[in-house]
Write a protein that holds these residues in place. Structure first.
Motif, short mmCIF file in Angstrom:
data_model
loop_
_atom_site.label_atom_id
_atom_site.label_comp_id
_atom_site.label_asym_id
_atom_site.label_seq_id
_atom_site.Cartn_x
_atom_site.Cartn_y
_atom_site.Cartn_z
N SER A 1 0.84 -1.20 0.00
CA SER A 1 0.00 0.00 0.00
C SER A 1 0.87 1.24 0.00
O SER A 1 2.10 1.16 0.18
CB SER A 1 -0.89 0.02 1.25
OG SER A 1 -0.11 0.23 2.41
N ALA B 1 0.44 16.27 0.10
CA ALA B 1 0.43 15.90 1.51
C ALA B 1 0.55 17.15 2.38
O ALA B 1 1.17 18.14 1.99
CB ALA B 1 1.58 14.94 1.81
N GLU C 1 -2.04 9.37 7.74
CA GLU C 1 -1.65 9.68 6.37
C GLU C 1 -0.27 9.10 6.09
O GLU C 1 0.51 8.84 7.02
CB GLU C 1 -1.64 11.20 6.18
CG GLU C 1 -2.99 11.86 6.38
CD GLU C 1 -2.94 13.37 6.26
OE1 GLU C 1 -2.07 13.87 5.52
OE2 GLU C 1 -3.77 14.05 6.90
N VAL D 1 0.98 7.74 -6.20
CA VAL D 1 0.24 9.00 -6.19
C VAL D 1 0.00 9.53 -7.60
O VAL D 1 -0.95 10.29 -7.82
CB VAL D 1 0.94 10.06 -5.30
CG1 VAL D 1 1.00 9.60 -3.86
CG2 VAL D 1 2.33 10.38 -5.82
N GLN E 1 -3.08 7.66 -8.46
CA GLN E 1 -4.23 8.07 -7.64
C GLN E 1 -3.77 9.21 -6.70
O GLN E 1 -3.37 8.97 -5.57
CB GLN E 1 -4.76 6.88 -6.83
CG GLN E 1 -6.06 7.16 -6.11
CD GLN E 1 -6.59 5.92 -5.40
OE1 GLN E 1 -6.18 4.80 -5.69
NE2 GLN E 1 -7.52 6.11 -4.47
N TRP F 1 0.95 3.29 2.28
CA TRP F 1 1.42 3.48 3.65
C TRP F 1 2.67 2.64 3.92
O TRP F 1 3.59 3.09 4.59
CB TRP F 1 0.29 3.14 4.62
CG TRP F 1 -0.92 3.96 4.33
CD1 TRP F 1 -1.06 5.32 4.43
CD2 TRP F 1 -2.16 3.48 3.80
NE1 TRP F 1 -2.30 5.71 4.02
CE2 TRP F 1 -3.01 4.61 3.63
CE3 TRP F 1 -2.65 2.22 3.47
CZ2 TRP F 1 -4.30 4.49 3.14
CZ3 TRP F 1 -3.95 2.12 2.98
CH2 TRP F 1 -4.75 3.24 2.82
N THR G 1 -5.08 11.29 -4.72
CA THR G 1 -5.66 11.43 -3.37
C THR G 1 -4.93 10.58 -2.33
O THR G 1 -5.09 10.81 -1.13
CB THR G 1 -7.15 11.05 -3.37
OG1 THR G 1 -7.28 9.70 -3.87
CG2 THR G 1 -7.95 12.01 -4.24
N LEU G 2 -4.13 9.63 -2.78
CA LEU G 2 -3.40 8.78 -1.83
C LEU G 2 -2.40 9.57 -1.00
O LEU G 2 -2.01 9.14 0.08
CB LEU G 2 -2.67 7.65 -2.57
CG LEU G 2 -3.55 6.52 -3.12
CD1 LEU G 2 -2.69 5.52 -3.87
CD2 LEU G 2 -4.30 5.82 -1.98
N ARG H 1 -2.78 12.07 0.74
CA ARG H 1 -3.36 12.48 2.03
C ARG H 1 -4.33 11.44 2.57
O ARG H 1 -5.06 11.71 3.52
CB ARG H 1 -4.09 13.81 1.88
CG ARG H 1 -3.18 14.96 1.46
CD ARG H 1 -3.94 16.27 1.35
NE ARG H 1 -4.29 16.83 2.64
CZ ARG H 1 -4.13 18.10 2.97
NH1 ARG H 1 -3.62 18.95 2.11
NH2 ARG H 1 -4.48 18.54 4.16
N ALA H 2 -4.33 10.26 1.98
CA ALA H 2 -5.29 9.23 2.39
C ALA H 2 -4.95 8.67 3.77
O ALA H 2 -3.80 8.37 4.07
CB ALA H 2 -5.30 8.11 1.36
N GLN H 3 -5.97 8.55 4.60
CA GLN H 3 -5.79 7.99 5.94
C GLN H 3 -6.07 6.49 5.88
O GLN H 3 -7.06 6.05 5.30
CB GLN H 3 -6.74 8.67 6.92
CG GLN H 3 -6.46 10.15 7.08
CD GLN H 3 -7.44 10.84 8.01
OE1 GLN H 3 -8.45 10.26 8.40
NE2 GLN H 3 -7.15 12.08 8.37
N GLY H 4 -5.19 5.71 6.49
CA GLY H 4 -5.37 4.26 6.45
C GLY H 4 -4.33 3.56 7.29
O GLY H 4 -3.66 4.17 8.13
#
Length: 472
Positions: A126, A187, A160, A143, A146, A128, A148-149, A151-154
């Protein structure tokens, strides 16, 4: 002084607190009346729920119930509890859990390294895991596909990618480069979370600089990553980063970097905009940095701060006596630091019990005897009003002070709520642990908070040498 919100604060709990206060006032309960009288602007004879809510808001430092409600909504968005996340059967999640600092016990990154070696596919599972391993090219591909990744939380902590990068302690191929890729993709350089829902925030900058109560390691590329964050707009007025790193050694590289990017100036960035008066103003943070360095006898840091224009007569927080930096150095028994401050024009004069405490912390038996001869009640006052003095001396690693305190009658096994031996074990201070045991410290004594022995504290903090000594 306003009270601090409890850990994991709940707005429902605060609403119930207001209702209970109202019932207590109407029933004439002494404690409820005292609280309401101190914080309510008008008569209590016709107090309503709205008035009780105002009292609760002011109790926690907010000017209105609406402001407290808005704060709690913000807490709900940013609160995280990484230390409560348990093991996972998902290999990528388990890797991230082990790889990152959570400030709950010793770092577990060696286990993460072993897990990754056995399962190399984890690294690309991922965005992360790519960030945690510092794979700049991999993150760039992710990124780009995609955006938006960035700043994606997961992941296991709901963070992030930038936080997994800065809190990870596994070897990273290109940490600074990965940070640049994420930041260029959108980010947030001020990304962070509220541990247990409390301020100040643990930011990406906090993670890069490391430190804290358990002496967590800094990021291997701490200053490089920190500079990338600051250049991208991270606010240098990071109270948690200052506190955590302030407990590690006496280096000045991080301070010089933060000062270069405006420590002590400006409005405090987005986190102060969110948290308002819950966070110290930048100028106050700079003062606190001076006092903290003085209190711990960090001479290099004191010189660095003064050279960059920090106030020589900085004062500590009122909750800790509002001592000046000079007085703080004296109270810590740090003669050299006190001399540096005095030569720079610092003022301050200790009296009474403070003067006696300073003499003990210096291990100055002659000065203490002179003070005692002038006040026969001094020793008893010290024993009753400075009960934690011996524990404080052990925390600062002041062996002569510990011995002098024991001669005065301080109980080496006093638990307030932990003993001096607990603190030595937590710090990994073998010499202090040996001295305390020699003076009669009980290795089997349990603290009253966690019901753990000094041995268990040493094991928790990862101090094998101290643990081996305490286990004899």
């Amino acid at each position: 002084m306003a009270n601090r919100l409890p850990e994991n604060p709940s707005f429902e709990h605060l609403k119930n607190e207001a209702k209970q206060l109202l019932r207590g006032v109407r029933a004439g309960e002494t404690r409820a009346l005292a609280t309401a009288e101190a914080l309510h602007p008008g008569s209590l004879s016709e107090l309503r729920l709205a008035g009780a809510q105002l009292v609760v808001a002011r109790k926690y430092g907010f000017t209105s119930w609406a402001r407290l409600r808005a704060h709690m909504a913000m807490v709900g968005e940013f609160a995280r509890r990484p230390d409560e996340v348990g093991p996972s059967a998902d290999l990528a999640a388990e890797f991230l859990r082990l790889a990152c600092l959570t400030y709950n016990g010793p770092a577990r990154y060696e286990a993460a390294v072993r897990l990754l070696a056995a399962n190399p596919q984890i690294a690309v599972a991922s965005v992360w895991t790519l960030a945690a391993t510092g794979d700049a090219a991999g993150v760039e591909r992710a990124v780009a596909a995609q955006p938006t990744l960035a700043r994606a939380q997961g992941g296991p902590f709901g963070w992030e990618p930038l936080l997994y990068l800065t809190y990870s302690r596994v070897p990273q191929a290109d940490a600074a480069g990965t940070a640049r890729v994420l930041l260029q993709a959108g980010a947030d350089p001020n990304a962070g979370y509220l541990l247990e829902g409390l301020a100040p925030p643990f930011t990406a900058l906090t993670g890069a600089l490391g430190g804290g109560e358990l002496g967590q390691p800094a990021h291997p590329q701490d200053l490089q990553v920190a500079r990338v964050l600051l250049e991208a707009g991270a606010d240098a007025n990071d109270g948690q980063a200052l506190y955590n790193r302030g407990l590690l050694g006496d280096d000045t590289g991080y301070l010089e970097l933060l000062l270069e990017f405006g420590l002590g100036h400006g409005g405090g960035g987005p986190w102060r905009a969110r948290l308002g008066q819950v966070l110290d103003a930048p100028a106050r943070m700079l003062e606190s940095a001076v006092v903290m360095a003085a209190l711990h006898g960090q001479t290099r840091r004191v010189r660095c701060l003064l050279a960059h224009g920090a106030p020589v007569n900085a004062k500590g927080h009122p909750a800790f006596g509002s001592h000046t930096a000079l007085e703080a150095a004296q109270l810590g028994g740090h003669t050299e630091t006190a001399q540096i401050l005095a030569a720079a024009g610092a003022s301050g004069a200790l009296r009474g019990l403070d003067s006696a405490e300073a003499a003990i912390m210096r291990g100055d038996r002659e000065q203490l005897e002179r003070l005692v001869s002038g006040d026969r009640r001094l020793v008893q006052r010290l024993l009753t009003q400075r009960r934690d003095l011996l524990i404080k001396a052990a925390t600062y690693g002041r062996t002569p002070a510990v011995r002098l305190a024991c001669r005065l009658g301080f109980d080496v096994n006093a638990a307030l709520p932990w003993t001096a031996l607990h603190k030595a074990a937590l710090a990994g201070d073998l010499a202090m642990a040996e001295a305390l045991v020699e003076l009669g410290a009980d290795r089997s004594k349990r603290d009253s908070d966690y019901h753990a022995t000094p041995l268990q504290w040493a094991q928790y903090a990862g101090h094998a040498e101290v643990a081996e000594f305490l286990n004899q």
